[in-house]
Design an enzyme around this catalytic site. Sequence first.
Site, PDB file in Angstrom:
ATOM      1  N   LYS A  79       0.719  -1.197   0.029  1.00  0.00           N
ATOM      2  CA  LYS A  79       0.124  -0.024   0.077  1.00  0.00           C
ATOM      3  C   LYS A  79       1.132   1.175  -0.018  1.00  0.00           C
ATOM      4  CE  LYS A  79      -4.561   0.795   0.371  1.00  0.00           C
ATOM      5  NZ  LYS A  79      -5.685   0.199   0.039  1.00  0.00           N
ATOM      6  N   GLY A 181     -24.071   3.001  -2.203  1.00  0.00           N
ATOM      7  CA  GLY A 181     -23.151   3.834  -3.384  1.00  0.00           C
ATOM      8  C   GLY A 181     -22.815   2.918  -4.504  1.00  0.00           C
TER       9      GLY A 181
HETATM   10  P1  NAD Z   1     -19.233   4.501  -2.169  1.00  0.00           P
HETATM   11  O1  NAD Z   1     -18.531   5.806  -1.295  1.00  0.00           O
HETATM   12  O2  NAD Z   1     -19.603   4.890  -3.478  1.00  0.00           O
HETATM   13  O3  NAD Z   1     -20.630   4.217  -1.349  1.00  0.00           O
HETATM   14  C1  NAD Z   1     -20.739   4.208   0.121  1.00  0.00           C
HETATM   15  C2  NAD Z   1     -22.116   4.756   0.355  1.00  0.00           C
HETATM   16  O4  NAD Z   1     -22.287   4.687   1.694  1.00  0.00           O
HETATM   17  C3  NAD Z   1     -22.213   6.046  -0.062  1.00  0.00           C
HETATM   18  O5  NAD Z   1     -23.575   6.154  -0.834  1.00  0.00           O
HETATM   19  C4  NAD Z   1     -22.416   6.899   1.350  1.00  0.00           C
HETATM   20  O6  NAD Z   1     -23.425   7.833   1.187  1.00  0.00           O
HETATM   21  C5  NAD Z   1     -22.944   5.745   2.462  1.00  0.00           C
HETATM   22  N1  NAD Z   1     -22.744   6.112   3.595  1.00  0.00           N
HETATM   23  C6  NAD Z   1     -21.781   6.712   3.912  1.00  0.00           C
HETATM   24  N2  NAD Z   1     -21.816   6.718   5.665  1.00  0.00           N
HETATM   25  C7  NAD Z   1     -23.011   6.188   5.718  1.00  0.00           C
HETATM   26  C8  NAD Z   1     -23.876   5.781   6.708  1.00  0.00           C
HETATM   27  N3  NAD Z   1     -23.708   6.111   8.185  1.00  0.00           N
HETATM   28  N4  NAD Z   1     -24.999   5.013   6.700  1.00  0.00           N
HETATM   29  C9  NAD Z   1     -25.374   4.494   5.719  1.00  0.00           C
HETATM   30  N5  NAD Z   1     -24.710   4.931   4.596  1.00  0.00           N
HETATM   31  C10 NAD Z   1     -23.722   5.750   4.540  1.00  0.00           C
HETATM   32  O7  NAD Z   1     -18.496   3.383  -1.940  1.00  0.00           O
HETATM   33  P2  NAD Z   1     -18.148   1.919  -2.513  1.00  0.00           P
HETATM   34  O8  NAD Z   1     -17.127   2.089  -3.557  1.00  0.00           O
HETATM   35  O9  NAD Z   1     -19.643   1.744  -2.818  1.00  0.00           O
HETATM   36  O10 NAD Z   1     -17.673   1.142  -1.290  1.00  0.00           O
HETATM   37  C11 NAD Z   1     -18.550   0.690  -0.436  1.00  0.00           C
HETATM   38  C12 NAD Z   1     -17.820  -0.190   0.705  1.00  0.00           C
HETATM   39  O11 NAD Z   1     -17.185  -1.167  -0.059  1.00  0.00           O
HETATM   40  C13 NAD Z   1     -16.587   0.743   1.256  1.00  0.00           C
HETATM   41  O12 NAD Z   1     -16.491   0.319   2.689  1.00  0.00           O
HETATM   42  C14 NAD Z   1     -15.418   0.343   0.264  1.00  0.00           C
HETATM   43  O13 NAD Z   1     -14.062   0.333   1.090  1.00  0.00           O
HETATM   44  C15 NAD Z   1     -15.902  -1.268   0.343  1.00  0.00           C
HETATM   45  N6  NAD Z   1     -15.218  -1.704  -1.129  1.00  0.00           N
HETATM   46  C16 NAD Z   1     -15.557  -1.303  -2.233  1.00  0.00           C
HETATM   47  C17 NAD Z   1     -14.801  -1.697  -3.335  1.00  0.00           C
HETATM   48  C18 NAD Z   1     -15.224  -1.273  -4.649  1.00  0.00           C
HETATM   49  O14 NAD Z   1     -15.048  -1.987  -5.641  1.00  0.00           O
HETATM   50  N7  NAD Z   1     -15.668  -0.112  -4.716  1.00  0.00           N
HETATM   51  C19 NAD Z   1     -14.034  -2.867  -3.236  1.00  0.00           C
HETATM   52  C20 NAD Z   1     -13.786  -3.521  -2.167  1.00  0.00           C
HETATM   53  C21 NAD Z   1     -14.351  -2.753  -0.820  1.00  0.00           C
END
Ligand code: NAD
Length: 367
Positions: A79, A181
């Site tokens: 990282k 999200g």
């Molecule tokens: P994103 O930012 O697009 O979506 C996260 C969503 O959570 C947003 O819509 C936000 O408004 C909402 N949110 C924030 N705080 C909140 C709360 N207290 N209660 C309810 N909703 C809340 O992120 P993402 O890319 O969809 O990723 C989501 C999770 O998955 C993260 O933890 C990320 O680390 C993990 N993740 C994502 C990927 C990927 O491919 N995008 C891969 C591995 C892990």
Amino acid sequence: MIFETIGHTGHEQVVFCHNKDSGLKAIIAIHNTVLGPALGGLRMWPYATEQDALNDVLRLSRGMTFKAAVAGLNLGGGKAVIIGDPNKDKSEALFRSFGRFVSSLNGRYITAEDVGIDVNDMEFVLKETDYVTGVHQVHGGSGDPSPFTAYGTMQGLLASLNVKFGNEEVGKYSYAVQGVGHVGMEYVKLLREHGAKVFVTDINKEAVQRCVDDYGCEAVGLDEIYDCDVDVYSPCALGGTVNEKTLPRIKAKIICGAANNQLATDEIGVEVEKRGLLYAPDYAVNAGGLMNVSIEFDGYNRERAMRMMRGIYYNLGKIFHIAKRDGIPTFKAADRMAEERIHAIGKIKLPHMGNAAPRFLGRSRGQ
Ligand code: NAD
């Protein structure tokens, strides 16, 4: 002090990168390269202290070793962090300077996007080094990993339903999805395609409304999500949502979602198990994004990516098997599976052989 710390965490190499002219202050942490080059995202964050930045990069890079190992990838864990404010400190020179440091490691570390970094920043890094993933499709990159992560989460869910309920009928069960999200929205779509009952919440009201209007979900309040009378709780927003306050309220029998670091502490992980809930370890479930970028090395191919996501189903099966075999909670079984694989593969490598360098076929660095 630093050697004492990395002696404890098991890191192979920590690189402090400095360039006065561009203002670059970055740390690259390579945790373990037994399985292959260390891959992990670059995060840009205005850390309050240098120690905070170091702690973060050490913690995150170690996590990547376990994630890649469980995903069955020929990758190690690494990282990088840039100390700075992504809203004001970005420049071409900053990212190209970072790219030069990545290049100097000759493929021991491969970078990608993480918090505070976007695809445009990566284009600058790519000008200086081949060792970048997650670049734009025009450069042979894999694009947005979220749909793959969502599909991978579904695979984790199927394995969980199987072990908990003895069938994989997604539509028979109800779900509480926290966060709609990039990943959550795709996941909800897949659940609804199976006709499942889905409750959603998000701080983004528009996203929630889309789930209601377009997919027929039921909206609940931010805090109400923990009280939903459902079979599966799917955290897809933030980490640490399974904690001592929320766990007594969660009625679901399965916790399976895409968010990172769902368990607030190891103790909570043990408590989850004691209460008879099945926890699908987050880093095994959400490995879809990592798998997707890993395919970039040989020339990106969407079908191969989808096939690889299916592996998440089998990986979860193995984790649940190890948990049963060794009488340990599933979150510990995931770590054990990673350690066993690193140990076994490490033994077949002769000391002088090292790892095959990634090839990055079909990629261009052009404009
Ligand atoms: P994103 O930012 O697009 O979506 C996260 C969503 O959570 C947003 O819509 C936000 O408004 C909402 N949110 C924030 N705080 C909140 C709360 N207290 N209660 C309810 N909703 C809340 O992120 P993402 O890319 O969809 O990723 C989501 C999770 O998955 C993260 O933890 C990320 O680390 C993990 N993740 C994502 C990927 C990927 O491919 N995008 C891969 C591995 C892990």
